[in-house]
Design a protein around this motif. Structure first.
Motif, mmCIF file in Angstrom:
data_model
loop_
_atom_site.group_PDB
_atom_site.id
_atom_site.type_symbol
_atom_site.label_atom_id
_atom_site.label_comp_id
_atom_site.label_asym_id
_atom_site.label_seq_id
_atom_site.Cartn_x
_atom_site.Cartn_y
_atom_site.Cartn_z
ATOM 1 N N THR A 1 0.958 -1.237 -0.175
ATOM 2 C CA THR A 1 -0.231 -0.189 -0.233
ATOM 3 C C THR A 1 1.232 0.891 0.125
ATOM 4 N N LEU A 2 0.677 1.929 -1.215
ATOM 5 C CA LEU A 2 1.476 3.561 -1.147
ATOM 6 C C LEU A 2 0.343 4.174 -0.825
ATOM 7 N N THR A 3 1.421 5.214 0.694
ATOM 8 C CA THR A 3 0.921 6.467 1.172
ATOM 9 C C THR A 3 1.474 7.381 0.671
ATOM 10 N N ALA A 4 1.097 8.926 0.931
ATOM 11 C CA ALA A 4 1.659 10.379 0.303
ATOM 12 C C ALA A 4 3.074 10.237 1.051
ATOM 13 N N GLY A 5 4.058 10.537 0.784
ATOM 14 C CA GLY A 5 4.978 10.867 1.840
ATOM 15 C C GLY A 5 6.541 10.058 1.075
ATOM 16 N N ASP A 6 5.691 8.484 0.364
ATOM 17 C CA ASP A 6 6.477 7.724 0.287
ATOM 18 C C ASP A 6 7.252 7.985 -1.235
ATOM 19 N N LEU A 7 8.401 7.354 -1.418
ATOM 20 C CA LEU A 7 9.604 7.591 -2.613
ATOM 21 C C LEU A 7 9.725 6.457 -3.401
ATOM 22 N N LEU A 8 9.138 6.353 -3.946
ATOM 23 C CA LEU A 8 9.198 5.116 -5.181
ATOM 24 C C LEU A 8 10.438 5.300 -5.739
ATOM 25 N N VAL A 9 11.530 4.095 -5.812
ATOM 26 C CA VAL A 9 13.029 3.624 -6.282
ATOM 27 C C VAL A 9 12.789 2.908 -7.880
ATOM 28 N N THR A 10 12.194 3.834 -8.601
ATOM 29 C CA THR A 10 12.249 2.947 -9.692
ATOM 30 C C THR A 10 13.620 2.849 -11.239
ATOM 31 N N VAL A 11 13.585 1.860 -11.657
ATOM 32 C CA VAL A 11 14.443 1.720 -12.900
ATOM 33 C C VAL A 11 13.963 1.661 -13.849
#
Length: 158
Positions: free
Chosen positions: A132-142
């Motif tokens: 579950t995503l939450t405001a303030g999360d940072l997704l590290v993506t590739v």
């Protein structure tokens, strides 16, 4: 990193900087958090104390933790042309705040992989679709530049 129990107060966690000063955090028993900086000639004497709310501590932890993870991933992907790493925030007004990573369908829609989620200074590696995503999360993506640009748009607009 040194951990010092503070009887009746909480716990102090700190480390030495090159200049001899120590920087750390005091977590009080009541949940209060303070960022501290000690004097170089007396590590037990505070030069500065900055009280932080839980949200402020979380934001600071994300600011410090995510760039290190992204830098490491960039170094590992340096020899792979066209592959990039990016931090993508989950904003407060994101349609995915409170929804799962699977709901975004990022991999299907953009071919971008989410390799970690930074939350409150903690890395959650290889998040599953039910994360579950939450405001303030940072997704590290590739992914590719185009895929990463599209992932930003999806997280912002749906």
């Amino acid at each position: 990193m040194e951990v010092t129990p503070l009887p009746g107060i909480g716990v102090r966690k700190d480390f030495a900087l090159r200049n001899g000063r120590r920087v750390g955090v005091v977590t009080h028993r009541d949940g209060q958090i303070e960022l501290i900086l000690s004097k170089s000639d007396d590590p037990d004497a505070c030069l500065a104390e900055l009280p932080l709310t839980a949200e402020e501590a979380s934001a600071l932890a994300n600011l410090l933790g995510a760039p290190q993870l992204v830098a490491q991933l960039n170094e590992e992907h340096r020899d792979l042309p066209g592959i990039h790493t990016r931090q993508i925030p989950v904003l407060e007004n994101s349609p995915y705040d409170g929804r799962t990573l699977g709901d975004t369908a990022l991999r299907t829609r953009t071919s971008v992989s989410v390799v970690a989620v930074m939350r409150a200074g903690q890395a959650h590696p290889s998040p599953t679709p039910d994360f579950t995503l939450t405001a303030g999360d940072l997704l590290v993506t590739v992914g590719t530049s185009e895929g990463l640009d599209n992932a930003v748009k999806i997280l912002k607009n749906g």
